[in-house]
Design an enzyme around this catalytic site. Sequence first.
Site, PDB file in Angstrom:
ATOM      1  CG  HIS A  76      -7.419  -2.851  -2.306  1.00 56.23           C
ATOM      2  ND1 HIS A  76      -6.957  -1.834  -1.499  1.00 56.23           N
ATOM      3  CD2 HIS A  76      -6.683  -3.945  -1.973  1.00 56.23           C
ATOM      4  CE1 HIS A  76      -6.007  -2.289  -0.700  1.00 56.23           C
ATOM      5  NE2 HIS A  76      -5.825  -3.577  -0.979  1.00 56.23           N
TER       6      HIS A  76
ATOM      7  CG  HIS B 179      -0.060  -9.657  -2.784  1.00 57.90           C
ATOM      8  ND1 HIS B 179       0.070  -8.324  -3.121  1.00 57.90           N
ATOM      9  CD2 HIS B 179      -1.040  -9.709  -1.852  1.00 57.90           C
ATOM     10  CE1 HIS B 179      -0.794  -7.610  -2.423  1.00 57.90           C
ATOM     11  NE2 HIS B 179      -1.476  -8.431  -1.659  1.00 57.90           N
TER      12      HIS B 179
ATOM     13  CG  ASP C 272      -3.228  -4.990  -3.263  1.00 61.20           C
ATOM     14  OD1 ASP C 272      -2.834  -4.123  -2.459  1.00 61.20           O
ATOM     15  OD2 ASP C 272      -4.067  -5.862  -2.955  1.00 61.20           O
TER      16      ASP C 272
ATOM     17  CG  HIS D 199      -1.932  -1.105   1.201  1.00 60.04           C
ATOM     18  ND1 HIS D 199      -2.779  -1.356   2.262  1.00 60.04           N
ATOM     19  CD2 HIS D 199      -2.218  -2.052   0.257  1.00 60.04           C
ATOM     20  CE1 HIS D 199      -3.541  -2.413   1.971  1.00 60.04           C
ATOM     21  NE2 HIS D 199      -3.215  -2.855   0.769  1.00 60.04           N
TER      22      HIS D 199
END
EC number: 3.5.1.108
Length: 280
Positions: free
Chosen positions: A234, A260, A238, A79
């Site tokens: 979001h 991720h 990311d 973030h």
Amino acid sequence: MKRLQHSIKKTVVYKGNGLHSGIPVTLTMHPAAPGTGIIFRRIDLPNQPEVPAHINYVTNTLRATTLERNLAKVFTVEHILSGLYALQIDNCIIEMDSPEPPVGDGSSKVFVDLILEAGIETQKEEIEVFELPHSVSVYEEDKFIAALPYKGLRVTFTSVNPHPLLGTQVMDLEITSNSYIKEISSARTIGFTKEIETMRKMGLGLGGTLENAVVYSEKDCLSKPRWSDELVRHKILDILGDVSLVGPFNAHIIAVLGSHKLNADLSAKLIQLRNEYECK
């Protein structure tokens, strides 16, 4: 191509708790000289060890991105890195007295606000912005992420979720400082009540609340969403935080589902491609 490097003009401080650890932390952002890069410094540890924000130091991508070099370990860094990257902050020392940055409101807005409070310093030295010579992609079952040659930075993300309030969400955005601040920076992380018990047994999500995460039960949303498609916004946040570990580059990033881990795998391929290109 090249552009001038940037840092922040003054030191700024923010205190809070980590999203996953729930541990109190004081985060201090300092200006840094050209060529420094983004450095995390653990001031709570002997000799204040440091780890650069670089893909080579990613050691874990479960629910968040972890960077580690020797004793210096920091996690859930995506973030703050996303905000720095979108505002083109190339050089900054980030001091923390705990391994995890503060969650803030679950988005990158608190970090963007810190950068704007500090002011952006344009430095005299230039930095190379990598231009992809060809596309790069990573596939994992029904998920994928790809980076295509492009004049600028653009992200297209497709999310498919079985929850009745989510479904399929698609967002396509040209990333500039202004578009990021307006459309992405305030998008919070998403959580599901059915996952909470398992996550907490793993020591994750201990600092999560209905305010710093958008939490869904089986049929309802227990938080107040800022957008109906906050999830996909979001996800773009990311991605930008994770690919920032490559350094500046131009590309059209296209992702379906994603994680991720996929972001890190793409970043590793981009670094390899950049290194091969620079050696020619």
